[in-house]
Design an enzyme around this catalytic site. Structure first.
Site, PDB file in Angstrom:
ATOM      1  N   THR A  32       0.816  -1.212   0.000  1.00 37.88           N
ATOM      2  CA  THR A  32       0.000   0.000   0.000  1.00 37.88           C
ATOM      3  C   THR A  32       0.850   1.262   0.000  1.00 37.88           C
ATOM      4  O   THR A  32       0.474   2.277  -0.574  1.00 37.88           O
ATOM      5  CB  THR A  32      -0.931  -0.022   1.235  1.00 37.88           C
ATOM      6  OG1 THR A  32      -1.824  -1.102   1.078  1.00 37.88           O
ATOM      7  CG2 THR A  32      -1.735   1.253   1.352  1.00 37.88           C
ATOM      8  N   TYR A  45      -8.122   0.699  -4.306  1.00 34.60           N
ATOM      9  CA  TYR A  45      -6.810   1.117  -4.809  1.00 34.60           C
ATOM     10  C   TYR A  45      -6.037  -0.119  -5.211  1.00 34.60           C
ATOM     11  O   TYR A  45      -6.433  -1.250  -4.924  1.00 34.60           O
ATOM     12  CB  TYR A  45      -6.048   1.910  -3.737  1.00 34.60           C
ATOM     13  CG  TYR A  45      -5.566   1.035  -2.604  1.00 34.60           C
ATOM     14  CD1 TYR A  45      -6.425   0.649  -1.586  1.00 34.60           C
ATOM     15  CD2 TYR A  45      -4.255   0.564  -2.577  1.00 34.60           C
ATOM     16  CE1 TYR A  45      -5.994  -0.178  -0.570  1.00 34.60           C
ATOM     17  CE2 TYR A  45      -3.820  -0.262  -1.555  1.00 34.60           C
ATOM     18  CZ  TYR A  45      -4.689  -0.629  -0.561  1.00 34.60           C
ATOM     19  OH  TYR A  45      -4.268  -1.448   0.437  1.00 34.60           O
ATOM     20  N   THR A 110       1.670  -4.467   4.190  1.00 33.32           N
ATOM     21  CA  THR A 110       1.541  -4.793   5.616  1.00 33.32           C
ATOM     22  C   THR A 110       0.967  -6.190   5.861  1.00 33.32           C
ATOM     23  O   THR A 110       1.132  -6.734   6.952  1.00 33.32           O
ATOM     24  CB  THR A 110       0.660  -3.745   6.327  1.00 33.32           C
ATOM     25  OG1 THR A 110      -0.597  -3.693   5.674  1.00 33.32           O
ATOM     26  CG2 THR A 110       1.308  -2.386   6.325  1.00 33.32           C
ATOM     27  N   ASP A 111       0.297  -6.766   4.857  1.00 32.56           N
ATOM     28  CA  ASP A 111      -0.367  -8.066   5.077  1.00 32.56           C
ATOM     29  C   ASP A 111       0.600  -9.146   5.566  1.00 32.56           C
ATOM     30  O   ASP A 111       0.288  -9.915   6.473  1.00 32.56           O
ATOM     31  CB  ASP A 111      -1.035  -8.560   3.779  1.00 32.56           C
ATOM     32  CG  ASP A 111      -2.258  -7.736   3.398  1.00 32.56           C
ATOM     33  OD1 ASP A 111      -2.603  -6.800   4.149  1.00 32.56           O
ATOM     34  OD2 ASP A 111      -2.875  -8.036   2.350  1.00 32.56           O
ATOM     35  N   LYS A 183       0.255  -8.070  12.560  1.00 35.06           N
ATOM     36  CA  LYS A 183      -0.815  -7.173  12.112  1.00 35.06           C
ATOM     37  C   LYS A 183      -2.101  -7.578  12.825  1.00 35.06           C
ATOM     38  O   LYS A 183      -2.496  -8.737  12.785  1.00 35.06           O
ATOM     39  CB  LYS A 183      -0.973  -7.285  10.589  1.00 35.06           C
ATOM     40  CG  LYS A 183      -1.948  -6.278  10.003  1.00 35.06           C
ATOM     41  CD  LYS A 183      -1.953  -6.297   8.469  1.00 35.06           C
ATOM     42  CE  LYS A 183      -2.870  -5.177   7.954  1.00 35.06           C
ATOM     43  NZ  LYS A 183      -2.910  -5.103   6.484  1.00 35.06           N
ATOM     44  N   GLU A 304      -2.591 -30.410  27.471  1.00 33.75           N
ATOM     45  CA  GLU A 304      -3.685 -31.381  27.326  1.00 33.75           C
ATOM     46  C   GLU A 304      -3.363 -32.443  26.275  1.00 33.75           C
ATOM     47  O   GLU A 304      -4.054 -33.438  26.156  1.00 33.75           O
ATOM     48  CB  GLU A 304      -4.975 -30.645  26.934  1.00 33.75           C
ATOM     49  CG  GLU A 304      -5.633 -29.902  28.095  1.00 33.75           C
ATOM     50  CD  GLU A 304      -6.951 -29.289  27.668  1.00 33.75           C
ATOM     51  OE1 GLU A 304      -7.942 -30.015  27.538  1.00 33.75           O
ATOM     52  OE2 GLU A 304      -6.968 -28.057  27.447  1.00 33.75           O
TER      53      GLU A 304
HETATM   54  N1  GLU Z   1      -2.647  -6.096   0.530  1.00 34.78           N
HETATM   55  C1  GLU Z   1      -1.765  -5.002   0.661  1.00 34.78           C
HETATM   56  C2  GLU Z   1      -0.353  -5.481   0.990  1.00 34.78           C
HETATM   57  O1  GLU Z   1      -0.104  -6.135   1.946  1.00 34.78           O
HETATM   58  C3  GLU Z   1      -2.365  -4.048   1.565  1.00 34.78           C
HETATM   59  C4  GLU Z   1      -1.790  -3.899   2.871  1.00 34.78           C
HETATM   60  C5  GLU Z   1      -0.811  -2.773   2.988  1.00 34.78           C
HETATM   61  O2  GLU Z   1       0.188  -2.664   2.361  1.00 34.78           O
HETATM   62  O3  GLU Z   1      -1.121  -1.994   3.857  1.00 34.78           O
HETATM   63  O4  GLU Z   1       0.505  -5.204   0.227  1.00 34.78           O
END
Ligand code: GLU
Length: 347
Positions: A32, A45, A110-111, A183, A304
Site C-alpha cells: 500500500t 486502490y 503490511t499483510d 498485524k 492437554e
Molecule cells: N494487501 C496489501 C499489501 O499487503 C495491503 C496492505 C498494505 O500494504 O497496507 O501489500
C-alpha cells in the site's frame, strides 16, 4: 595562497560531511505504501503501482540525513509474497550490508510484513539496522501515512542504537521487533502490535527512543544463514475449529508437505479426529508443530496433548505464520527434530 587554503578547507569539510552522512538503501517490494487510488477518499486502490524513485521523491527530507539509494526488488501486494522474492531479498540485504550500506530500509505491504521481517531476522548475517516499513493508506489517499512512516524508518536505520536489534518494523511512530510483531487490524494505522512483549521503541518525527532489546537469536547470532539456503520446503498451516475434521491434514500430507503448523484451539488443542490425523502425519515423516490460533501466549509442551506420544513439537509463543517461517528455514537446514525444537526455543 589564501584562496587555495580556503579551497582545501572547503574540500576537507565536504569530505568529512560526506563521510558523516550514512548510506541507506531503500529496497522496495510493493504494498500500500506504493499503492495508489483514483481519489483522496477512494477506498479502492491497487498495491504496488508506485516505483521506489517516486517513494523517495515524496519524502525529500530523508536526503538531508542520509545518502539514499533505491532499488526495486518487486512491486507486489504483499499477499503475493513468495519464497522467490524472500530469497532474492535476503541475499540482496546480506550483500549490501556486507558492502557500503550502513542500513537497509525495506518498503513492504503490511499483510505479510511480519513474515518477511522474521524470515530476514533468521537469515541475514549482519548487525547493521534492517528496517521494514509500510503504510495502511495508499499514496493518493487523504492523510496517507506512508511518507512519515518512511521518514521515521530512515531515522531508525541511521540511529546507532538500532545496531544489533535484528530486523525491526517501523509503523505509526512505533518500533517493533521482527519476532514479536503482528498485524492486528485490517485497516487501522495502529494495526501493528507485539502481543507477547510490547513494542521495543518509538520514533516521533524522526526522534528515536528504544526501551527494550530482543534477546532471542537473530541475524548475526542466528543459527541460519541465507548463503546456505537454496530453497524452502513446503510447510502448511492447518486452522482448527469446533466440529472439525481431518480433511485438510490428510490433503496436506497427500500433497507432500514436509511440515505442518497446527493452529489449534486455546493452548494448541486439536479436535480429536484432527489429533489422530496429525499423529499419523508424524508417523509418515511430516514434522508437526503444535501452535495456537489464539495469537498470543505460549503453546505449552505436554499440556492437554501428549506431545511425546504423538511426536509433536511445540511453537513456544510464535504465532502460526511465523512458526511456518521458522519451520521452513529449520527444515532447509536439518531434519533432526530435537534440533528443530531447540530452534523454536531459541529463535
Ligand atoms: N494487501 C496489501 C499489501 O499487503 C495491503 C496492505 C498494505 O500494504 O497496507 O501489500
Amino acid at each position: 595562497m589564501r584562496s587555495l587554503f580556503k579551497a582545501i578547507i572547503t574540500i576537507l569539510l565536504g569530505v568529512t560531511v560526506g563521510f558523516a552522512k550514512p548510506t541507506i538503501y531503500i529496497l522496495a517490494t510493493g504494498g500500500t505504501i506504493a499503492g495508489s487510488g483514483s481519489g483522496e477518499l477512494d477506498t479502492a486502490y491497487t498495491s504496488g503501482t508506485v516505483t521506489v524513485d517516486k517513494l523517495i521523491a515524496a519524502v525529500p527530507e530523508i536526503n538531508k540525513i542520509a545518502t539514499i539509494k533505491g532499488e526495486q526488488i518487486s512491486n507486489i501486494g504483499s499477499q503475493e509474497m513468495n519464497n522467490e522474492v524472500w530469497l532474492k531479498l535476503a541475499k540482496r540485504v546480506n550483500e549490501l550490508l556486507a558492502k557500503d550500506a550502513d542500513g537497509v530500509v525495506i518498503t513492504h505491504g503490511t499483510d505479510t510484513m511480519e513474515e518477511t521481517a522474521y524470515f530476514l531476522n533468521l537469515t541475514v548475517k549482519s548487525d547493521k539496522p534492517i528496517v521494514m516499513v509500510g503504510a495502511m493508506r495508499n499514496s493518493s489517499s487523504l492523510s496517507a501515512d506512508g511518507p512519515l512512516n518512511l521518514f521515521n524508518a530512515v531515522n531508525v536505520a541511521i540511529d546507532k542504537q538500532s545496531k544489533g536489534k535484528g530486523v525491526v518494523v517501523v509503523m505509526n511512530d512505533e518500533i517493533h521487533a521482527a519476532r514479536e510483531v503482528t498485524k492486528t487490524h485490517t485497516s487501522g494505522v495502529d494495526t501493528f502490535k507485539s502481543p507477547n512483549s510490547g513494542k521495543i521503541g518509538t520514533v516521533f518525527y524522526g526522534k528515536v527512543k528504544y526501551y527494550m532489546t530482543p534477546t532471542r537469536k537473530h541475524t548475526k547470532t542466528s543459527d541460519f544463514n541465507i548463503a546456505n539456503i537454496k530453497e524452502l520446503p513446503k510447510v502448511d498451516i492447518i486452522y482448527n475449529h469446533s466440529n472439525d475434521n481431518p480433511i485438510f491434514v490428510n490433503a496436506a500430507v497427500k500433497d507432500g508437505t514436509k511440515g505442518i503448523i497446527n493452529a489449534g484451539m486455546g493452548n494448541g488443542n486439536p479436535y480429536p479426529s484432527v489429533l489422530e490425523a496429525l499423529g499419523d502425519a508424524v508417523k509418515g515423516g511430516v514434522v508437526v508443530v503444535r501452535d495456537s490460533r489464539v495469537g498470543s501466549g505460549e503453546t505449552t509442551m505436554d499440556g492437554e496433548v501428549d506431545d511425546k506420544k504423538y511426536g509433536f513439537l511445540t511453537s513456544d509463543n510464535l504465532n502460526v505464520q511465523k512458526a511456518r517461517v521458522l519451520l521452513m528455514v529449520a527444515l532447509a537446514t536439518t531434519d533432526d527434530k530435537e534440533k528443530i525444537q531447540e530452534y523454536f526455543l531459541t529463535h
